[in-house]
Write a protein that holds these residues in place. Structure first.
Motif, PDB file in Angstrom:
ATOM      1  N   ASP A   1     -48.764 -38.777 -77.217  1.00 14.80           N
ATOM      2  CA  ASP A   1     -49.742 -37.793 -76.756  1.00 14.80           C
ATOM      3  C   ASP A   1     -50.973 -37.815 -77.637  1.00 14.80           C
ATOM      4  OD1 ASP A   1     -48.311 -36.810 -74.645  1.00 14.80           O
ATOM      5  OD2 ASP A   1     -47.443 -35.144 -75.746  1.00 14.80           O
TER       6      ASP A   1
ATOM      7  N   THR B   1     -54.162 -39.015 -66.865  1.00 20.26           N
ATOM      8  CA  THR B   1     -52.980 -38.175 -66.841  1.00 20.26           C
ATOM      9  C   THR B   1     -52.834 -37.437 -65.518  1.00 20.26           C
ATOM     10  OG1 THR B   1     -51.784 -36.483 -68.048  1.00 20.26           O
ATOM     11  CG2 THR B   1     -54.139 -36.173 -67.833  1.00 20.26           C
ATOM     12  N   SER B   2     -51.617 -37.035 -65.245  1.00 18.56           N
ATOM     13  CA  SER B   2     -51.391 -36.188 -64.078  1.00 18.56           C
ATOM     14  C   SER B   2     -51.742 -34.750 -64.446  1.00 18.56           C
ATOM     15  CB  SER B   2     -49.931 -36.279 -63.634  1.00 18.56           C
ATOM     16  OG  SER B   2     -49.083 -35.800 -64.651  1.00 18.56           O
ATOM     17  N   PHE B   3     -51.818 -33.898 -63.457  1.00 19.82           N
ATOM     18  CA  PHE B   3     -52.150 -32.498 -63.709  1.00 19.82           C
ATOM     19  C   PHE B   3     -51.016 -31.635 -63.216  1.00 19.82           C
ATOM     20  CE2 PHE B   3     -53.927 -28.401 -62.670  1.00 19.82           C
ATOM     21  CZ  PHE B   3     -54.664 -28.111 -63.801  1.00 19.82           C
TER      22      PHE B   3
ATOM     23  N   THR C   1     -51.652 -30.958 -67.328  1.00 21.46           N
ATOM     24  CA  THR C   1     -51.524 -31.848 -68.484  1.00 21.46           C
ATOM     25  C   THR C   1     -50.582 -31.242 -69.518  1.00 21.46           C
ATOM     26  OG1 THR C   1     -53.496 -30.876 -69.429  1.00 21.46           O
ATOM     27  CG2 THR C   1     -53.781 -32.912 -68.186  1.00 21.46           C
TER      28      THR C   1
ATOM     29  N   SER D   1     -46.721 -31.975 -71.400  1.00 24.28           N
ATOM     30  CA  SER D   1     -45.826 -33.101 -71.674  1.00 24.28           C
ATOM     31  C   SER D   1     -44.656 -33.218 -70.701  1.00 24.28           C
ATOM     32  CB  SER D   1     -45.299 -33.024 -73.104  1.00 24.28           C
ATOM     33  OG  SER D   1     -46.355 -33.197 -74.014  1.00 24.28           O
TER      34      SER D   1
ATOM     35  N   ILE E   1     -45.947 -34.468 -67.326  1.00 21.92           N
ATOM     36  CA  ILE E   1     -46.418 -35.850 -67.431  1.00 21.92           C
ATOM     37  C   ILE E   1     -45.246 -36.806 -67.624  1.00 21.92           C
ATOM     38  CG2 ILE E   1     -47.763 -37.449 -68.862  1.00 21.92           C
ATOM     39  CD1 ILE E   1     -49.666 -35.055 -69.364  1.00 21.92           C
TER      40      ILE E   1
END
Length: 65
Positions: free
Chosen positions: A5, A39-41, A43, A45, A48
């Protein structure tokens, strides 16, 4: 799979050029390294990581942050 990250590619390049990241250099040379990922939303951990592991976006895997 190695997920880090908030590690920017500029920092990786600098660390490798200064010979401070031998493990990263080894992994990059013997695996696949992608700098231009989005990244996907949301955001977070967990969301993702679930997207990476399932190959589906949060609306499909239903794992909330």
């Amino acid at each position: 799979m190695l997920l880090t990250d908030s590690l920017m590619p500029q920092a990786v390049r600098k660390g490798i050029s200064e010979h401070k990241l031998p493990a990263f250099q080894y992994l990059i040379e013997h695996g696949q390294y992608y700098e231009n990922l989005v990244t996907s939303f949301p955001t977070m951990s967990v969301t993702i990581d679930s997207t990476l592991l399932t190959g589906k976006y949060p609306d499909a895997h239903h794992v909330p942050g």
